[in-house]
Design an enzyme around this catalytic site. Structure first.
Site, mmCIF file in Angstrom:
data_model
loop_
_atom_site.group_PDB
_atom_site.id
_atom_site.type_symbol
_atom_site.label_atom_id
_atom_site.label_comp_id
_atom_site.label_asym_id
_atom_site.label_seq_id
_atom_site.Cartn_x
_atom_site.Cartn_y
_atom_site.Cartn_z
ATOM 1 N N TYR A 165 0.351 -1.014 0.302
ATOM 2 C CA TYR A 165 -0.198 -0.613 -0.115
ATOM 3 C C TYR A 165 0.498 1.394 0.144
ATOM 4 C CZ TYR A 165 -4.430 2.818 0.932
ATOM 5 O OH TYR A 165 -5.701 3.735 0.585
ATOM 6 N N ASN B 67 -14.855 5.015 1.917
ATOM 7 C CA ASN B 67 -15.865 5.115 0.377
ATOM 8 C C ASN B 67 -15.839 5.862 0.325
ATOM 9 O OD1 ASN B 67 -13.734 2.719 -0.437
ATOM 10 N ND2 ASN B 67 -15.377 1.409 1.024
ATOM 11 N N ARG C 125 -18.468 -7.515 -12.346
ATOM 12 C CA ARG C 125 -18.591 -9.347 -12.457
ATOM 13 C C ARG C 125 -19.831 -9.987 -12.475
ATOM 14 N NH1 ARG C 125 -12.964 -11.331 -9.827
ATOM 15 N NH2 ARG C 125 -13.959 -10.963 -7.973
ATOM 16 N N ASP C 126 -19.766 -10.861 -13.657
ATOM 17 C CA ASP C 126 -20.963 -11.933 -13.416
ATOM 18 C C ASP C 126 -21.141 -12.630 -12.325
ATOM 19 O OD1 ASP C 126 -23.788 -12.343 -15.209
ATOM 20 O OD2 ASP C 126 -22.854 -14.107 -15.960
ATOM 21 N N LYS D 229 -19.643 -5.702 2.570
ATOM 22 C CA LYS D 229 -18.254 -5.671 3.660
ATOM 23 C C LYS D 229 -18.692 -6.541 5.155
ATOM 24 C CE LYS D 229 -16.292 -2.057 2.570
ATOM 25 N NZ LYS D 229 -15.253 -2.960 1.838
#
Ligand SMILES: NC(=O)c1ccc[n+]([C@@H]2O[C@H](COP(=O)([O-])OP(=O)(O)OC[C@H]3O[C@@H](n4cnc5c(N)ncnc54)[C@H](OP(=O)(O)O)[C@@H]3O)[C@@H](O)[C@H]2O)c1
Length: 326
Positions: free
Chosen positions: A47, A120, A169-170, A321
């Site tokens: 990071y 976020n 994403r599927d 989450k």
């Protein structure tokens, strides 16, 4: 999954002595703290900001002030606080922090919203307003739209009357996810595969081409976002979940003059005062109070079961989450 296992294996629950509360010290009892991808990246050592070791994990969360030192002026016992910046170590039951490392937040918002407010939603808001001057009716395209950031983008964009095209994403239960994101205010939800088919262009018969794309993934997914951007539009990269570089077509760069930018909230905070960060937090609290911004879908896990929470946070298609509760 060697990397994943080792990220969990280096963590241990330990009893630490609390220091006496003096001067600018603030004794905080932690209430809840999420497990974010950046926490895992920090543990893995990849990071942009790494603490001195040994360190306490967790960069985000909400706590309640228990006691304050004699020179503390902005906080009092009972207040809710969140970290002013990354690196505080929030996965713990209590700690004595220095006043300037904390930001007081209103207590009239749900605990899960408070625990997930400082990273976020702030990132989502800044990316929506700082890169392109969007007007109501304009559109934004994003990938990993079910991520914590993605859910905040959908809701804040909807509150700002922007249209969102949301790529995910599927998965076997894709309809369930699509319905959930539409309930949050998503205008379109597409899988990565659907984004590639020519018929997708039909969306833009009713909608202006997006001038802003928000890229959390990299790799092919980001190449596809670029294909749908309006000429002169901007793609902001803020995450690299696929661990693949962004590949931009030369012709798109030349003929559409697309802009590739990056965003890092930690850098935004360095470039802005703590009052400006506080103002951002209060703006987001207004959205929360008006029912326009809810916490991401969450699973609460007691702190002592942190291993379970960390492992769940690294699995694909979980769509929840993990929040450690103390
Ligand atoms: N730059 C900044 O300031 C900033 C601030 C906040 C967050 N972030 C970054 O934003 C990203 C998302 O954070 P978050 O807390 O919102 O995440 P989150 O809620 O944990 O969600 C993770 C998201 O990543 C997707 N994903 C996981 N592996 C993937 C892969 N290999 N390919 C494509 N998608 C994948 C997941 O989709 P599935 O459901 O399909 O698994 C999910 O949508 C992270 O990279 C984080 O570090 C950056």
């Amino acid at each position: 999954m060697l990397v994943h296992t080792s990220a969990v294996a280096v963590l241990k629950l330990k009893n630490l002595e609390l220091t006496a509360v003096e001067g600018s010290d603030v004794h905080v009892r932690m209430l809840a703290a999420p497990v974010n991808p950046s926490d895992i990246n920090m543990i893995q050592g990849n990071y942009g900001l790494l603490p001195k070791l040994p360190a306490v994990g967790g960069n985000e969360g909400v706590g309640q002030v228990v006691a304050v030192g004699s020179s503390v002026s902005r906080l009092k016992p009972g207040d809710w606080v969140i970290p002013a910046s990354a690196g505080l170590g929030t996965w713990r039951t209590e700690a004595v922090f220095s006043e300037e490392t904390l930001i007081g937040i209103p207590k009239d918002i749900p605990l899960q919203s408070a625990a997930t407010l400082g990273v976020n939603p702030c990132t989502a808001y800044r990316m929506l307003v700082d890169f392109e001057q969007l007007q109501p009716g304009d559109s934004v395209i994003q990938n990993a739209s079910n991520s914590g950031v993605g859910q905040a983008v959908i809701q804040i964009a909807s509150a700002l009357r922007l249209k969102t095209i949301n790529v995910v994403r599927d998965r076997p239960d894709i309809q369930k996810l699509t319905d959930r994101l539409k309930n949050l205010g998503a205008d379109y939800v597409l899988t990565e595969e659907e984004l590639r088919i020519p018929e997708t262009k039909n969306i833009f018969k009713d909608l202006p081409l997006p001038r802003l794309a928000l890229n959390c993934v990299g790799g092919k997914s980001s190449t596809e976002l670029l294909r749908h951007l309006a000429p002169g539009g901007t793609m902001v990269t803020y995450g690299g979940m696929a661990k693949q570089p962004v590949t931009a077509s030369v012709s798109l760069l030349i003929f559409k003059d697309l802009r590739l930018r990056g965003f890092w909230l930690s850098q935004w905070k360095k470039n802005h005062s703590s009052d400006e960060f506080k103002e951002l937090i209060l703006t987001l609290c207004d959205f929360i109070r008006q029912g326009q911004l809810t916490a991401p879908a969450c699973s609460e896990v007691p702190l002592q079961d942190y291993q379970q929470a960390l492992e769940a946070s690294m699995k694909p298609f979980v769509s929840a989450k993990q929040i450690l509760t103390m």
